[in-house]
Design a protein around this motif. Structure first.
Motif, PDB file in Angstrom:
ATOM      1  N   ALA A  10      19.820  55.522  33.949  1.00  0.00           N
ATOM      2  CA  ALA A  10      20.809  56.292  33.191  1.00  0.00           C
ATOM      3  C   ALA A  10      20.970  57.702  33.736  1.00  0.00           C
ATOM      4  N   ARG A  11      19.888  58.271  34.272  1.00  0.00           N
ATOM      5  CA  ARG A  11      19.967  59.653  34.752  1.00  0.00           C
ATOM      6  C   ARG A  11      20.853  59.787  35.983  1.00  0.00           C
ATOM      7  N   HIS A  12      21.228  58.665  36.585  1.00  0.00           N
ATOM      8  CA  HIS A  12      22.076  58.700  37.781  1.00  0.00           C
ATOM      9  C   HIS A  12      23.528  58.387  37.471  1.00  0.00           C
ATOM     10  N   LEU A  13      23.890  58.269  36.200  1.00  0.00           N
ATOM     11  CA  LEU A  13      25.238  57.845  35.846  1.00  0.00           C
ATOM     12  C   LEU A  13      25.974  58.927  35.063  1.00  0.00           C
ATOM     13  N   THR A  14      27.248  59.071  35.389  1.00  0.00           N
ATOM     14  CA  THR A  14      28.141  59.972  34.668  1.00  0.00           C
ATOM     15  C   THR A  14      29.170  59.135  33.915  1.00  0.00           C
ATOM     16  N   VAL A  15      29.422  59.478  32.666  1.00  0.00           N
ATOM     17  CA  VAL A  15      30.457  58.831  31.853  1.00  0.00           C
ATOM     18  C   VAL A  15      31.617  59.801  31.704  1.00  0.00           C
ATOM     19  N   CYS A  16      32.817  59.333  31.974  1.00  0.00           N
ATOM     20  CA  CYS A  16      34.025  60.125  31.723  1.00  0.00           C
ATOM     21  C   CYS A  16      34.922  59.342  30.776  1.00  0.00           C
ATOM     22  N   ILE A  17      35.492  60.033  29.802  1.00  0.00           N
ATOM     23  CA  ILE A  17      36.444  59.399  28.890  1.00  0.00           C
ATOM     24  C   ILE A  17      37.751  60.182  28.921  1.00  0.00           C
ATOM     25  N   LYS A  18      38.843  59.460  28.781  1.00  0.00           N
ATOM     26  CA  LYS A  18      40.173  60.066  28.787  1.00  0.00           C
ATOM     27  C   LYS A  18      40.950  59.498  27.607  1.00  0.00           C
ATOM     28  N   PRO A  19      41.250  60.315  26.598  1.00  0.00           N
ATOM     29  CA  PRO A  19      41.946  59.784  25.413  1.00  0.00           C
ATOM     30  C   PRO A  19      43.346  59.300  25.751  1.00  0.00           C
ATOM     31  N   PHE A  20      43.768  58.268  25.046  1.00  0.00           N
ATOM     32  CA  PHE A  20      45.142  57.815  25.174  1.00  0.00           C
ATOM     33  C   PHE A  20      46.088  58.910  24.704  1.00  0.00           C
ATOM     34  N   ARG A  21      47.263  58.913  25.271  1.00  0.00           N
ATOM     35  CA  ARG A  21      48.269  59.859  24.805  1.00  0.00           C
ATOM     36  C   ARG A  21      48.637  59.523  23.362  1.00  0.00           C
ATOM     37  N   GLY A  22      48.582  60.532  22.493  1.00  0.00           N
ATOM     38  CA  GLY A  22      48.891  60.312  21.087  1.00  0.00           C
ATOM     39  C   GLY A  22      47.751  59.743  20.276  1.00  0.00           C
ATOM     40  N   SER A  23      46.550  59.658  20.870  1.00  0.00           N
ATOM     41  CA  SER A  23      45.404  59.144  20.135  1.00  0.00           C
ATOM     42  C   SER A  23      45.150  59.991  18.887  1.00  0.00           C
ATOM     43  N   SER A  24      44.943  59.335  17.730  1.00  0.00           N
ATOM     44  CA  SER A  24      44.714  60.072  16.487  1.00  0.00           C
ATOM     45  C   SER A  24      43.983  59.180  15.496  1.00  0.00           C
ATOM     46  N   GLY A  25      43.399  59.831  14.492  1.00  0.00           N
ATOM     47  CA  GLY A  25      42.736  59.105  13.427  1.00  0.00           C
ATOM     48  C   GLY A  25      41.225  59.208  13.433  1.00  0.00           C
ATOM     49  N   ALA A  26      40.631  59.782  14.500  1.00  0.00           N
ATOM     50  CA  ALA A  26      39.173  59.869  14.564  1.00  0.00           C
ATOM     51  C   ALA A  26      38.756  60.975  15.525  1.00  0.00           C
ATOM     52  N   ASN A  27      37.578  61.520  15.291  1.00  0.00           N
ATOM     53  CA  ASN A  27      36.930  62.426  16.227  1.00  0.00           C
ATOM     54  C   ASN A  27      35.972  61.632  17.112  1.00  0.00           C
ATOM     55  N   ILE A  28      35.832  62.054  18.349  1.00  0.00           N
ATOM     56  CA  ILE A  28      34.917  61.396  19.282  1.00  0.00           C
ATOM     57  C   ILE A  28      33.804  62.388  19.611  1.00  0.00           C
ATOM     58  N   TYR A  29      32.564  61.956  19.373  1.00  0.00           N
ATOM     59  CA  TYR A  29      31.402  62.812  19.586  1.00  0.00           C
ATOM     60  C   TYR A  29      30.478  62.229  20.648  1.00  0.00           C
ATOM     61  N   LEU A  30      29.700  63.125  21.252  1.00  0.00           N
ATOM     62  CA  LEU A  30      28.531  62.724  22.035  1.00  0.00           C
ATOM     63  C   LEU A  30      27.349  62.813  21.082  1.00  0.00           C
ATOM     64  N   GLU A  31      26.609  61.705  20.931  1.00  0.00           N
ATOM     65  CA  GLU A  31      25.530  61.658  19.945  1.00  0.00           C
ATOM     66  C   GLU A  31      24.197  61.351  20.616  1.00  0.00           C
ATOM     67  N   LYS A  32      23.172  62.081  20.217  1.00  0.00           N
ATOM     68  CA  LYS A  32      21.808  61.780  20.657  1.00  0.00           C
ATOM     69  C   LYS A  32      20.840  62.200  19.568  1.00  0.00           C
ATOM     70  N   THR A  33      20.050  61.237  19.098  1.00  0.00           N
ATOM     71  CA  THR A  33      19.047  61.445  18.047  1.00  0.00           C
ATOM     72  C   THR A  33      19.616  62.199  16.849  1.00  0.00           C
ATOM     73  N   GLY A  34      20.808  61.833  16.439  1.00  0.00           N
ATOM     74  CA  GLY A  34      21.403  62.404  15.242  1.00  0.00           C
ATOM     75  C   GLY A  34      22.159  63.697  15.436  1.00  0.00           C
ATOM     76  N   GLU A  35      22.106  64.267  16.616  1.00  0.00           N
ATOM     77  CA  GLU A  35      22.840  65.492  16.906  1.00  0.00           C
ATOM     78  C   GLU A  35      24.198  65.143  17.502  1.00  0.00           C
ATOM     79  N   LEU A  36      25.271  65.764  17.001  1.00  0.00           N
ATOM     80  CA  LEU A  36      26.617  65.471  17.447  1.00  0.00           C
ATOM     81  C   LEU A  36      27.221  66.657  18.187  1.00  0.00           C
ATOM     82  N   ARG A  37      27.904  66.353  19.293  1.00  0.00           N
ATOM     83  CA  ARG A  37      28.690  67.369  20.002  1.00  0.00           C
ATOM     84  C   ARG A  37      30.112  66.840  20.150  1.00  0.00           C
ATOM     85  N   LEU A  38      31.074  67.604  19.617  1.00  0.00           N
ATOM     86  CA  LEU A  38      32.468  67.145  19.619  1.00  0.00           C
ATOM     87  C   LEU A  38      33.016  67.096  21.044  1.00  0.00           C
ATOM     88  N   LEU A  39      33.560  65.950  21.411  1.00  0.00           N
ATOM     89  CA  LEU A  39      34.207  65.788  22.711  1.00  0.00           C
ATOM     90  C   LEU A  39      35.728  65.833  22.586  1.00  0.00           C
TER      91      LEU A  39
END
Length: 315
Positions: free
Chosen positions: A105-134
């Protein structure tokens, strides 16, 4: 946010439990039929659910949840790239991304790209209960690519309270790539910052494309928050995709275009540059781009000290 994430993870294993209906016990079956029945139950158990998935992509609907319950659904994807599309989002998703080949896992990068007009939810990075808004709900900018190391956590997608969930869809593309290049950190964390000598030398050896050329034109796309750099290339060092193709005149030159953020303020300039970068979601994104005379000096100094990462044929 921490409490919400921990509560959501606590509920994640309680999604599909249903009480058994009372009635007479089922008739006993011979072992072969019992095995076949079990297999059919696994295959058909989700037939009534309004979602579809494979190893790369998932598509689902919040309408499968009871209105008064905030369920958390686990999504497992094992692929280098794909999409997640969540219609009428309610509750939350935990998206588990893994590569389709073994890689730490330490050698991998994840990239996300929201769809145009995406709505209805927040997307977070989560680890051990801590959230960071993406990605904030409604921030469906086409150029809003967010990247992080896989070891930093997973994706937690939480529906936002809505009076009317109709016509709302949260969706994004994702990519998993190997992170064995120092230039990756530059591209993802500070794409407008000039590269150091070390980053340039690594970029020319490890990028998806590396060329010598000049800027013909720069066009801006404010709606995408991007600038498109049109290049004329005199030397092609490497390219993994057909970013650059021979010019119609057939004079030994190539042409192509790469993208960078509008905020970087790229303008046409005279002279030759070294252009490097990587492919993200099918587009060539600019990485390190020093003037070619500066790259020549960097490479010469590194070669004299035996520190050049690879051999580059200079004109």
């Amino acid at each position: 946010m921490r409490g919400a994430a921990q509560a959501a993870w606590g509920r994640a294993g309680q999604l599909w439990s249903r009480p058994l209906a009372p009635g007479p016990p089922p008739p006993s079956l011979p072992p072969p039929l019992l095995l076949l029945t079990a297999l059919l139950a696994v295959l058909l158990g989700g037939a009534g659910a309004q979602y579809s998935s494979d190893l790369c992509s998932w598509k689902g609907s919040g309408l499968t949840h009871e209105a008064h319950r905030k369920e958390v659904e686990q999504v497992y994807l094992r692929c280098a790239a794909g999409t997640v599309e969540w219609m009428y989002p309610t509750g939350a998703l935990i998206v588990n991304l893994r590569p389709n080949t073994f890689s730490p896992a330490r050698h991998l990068t994840v990239c996300i790209k929201p769809f145009r007009g995406s709505s209805g939810a927040n997307i977070y990075l989560e680890k051990t209960g801590e959230l960071r808004l993406l990605v904030r709900d409604g921030d469906g900018r086409p150029s809003g690519v967010q990247c992080f190391g896989l070891e930093q956590g997973g994706l937690f997608v939480e529906a936002t309270p809505q009076q009317d969930i109709g016509r709302r869809t949260t969706g994004f593309q994702y990519e998993l790539t190997r992170r064995h290049r120092a230039s990756d950190l530059h591209e993802l964390s500070a794409p407008c910052r000039p590269c150091s000598d070390t980053e340039v030398l690594l970029a020319v050896c490890t990028s998806d494309f590396a060329v010598r050329g000049s800027i013909q034109e720069v066009t801006h796309e404010p709606e995408w928050q991007d600038s498109v750099i049109h290049l004329r290339v005199s030397r092609l060092y490497r390219q993994k995709s057909r970013v650059f193709e021979s010019v119609p005149e057939g004079d030994g030159h190539w042409q192509g275009r790469v993208r960078t953020l509008l905020e970087c303020g790229v303008r046409p300039g005279h002279g030759d540059f070294l252009f490097t970068g990587h492919m993200h979601f099918g587009e060539a994104r600019l990485g390190c781009a020093p003037r070619f005379k500066d790259f020549r000096r960097m490479y010469r100094d590194a070669r004299e000290r035996g520190l050049n990462p690879c051999e580059v044929v200079m004109d």
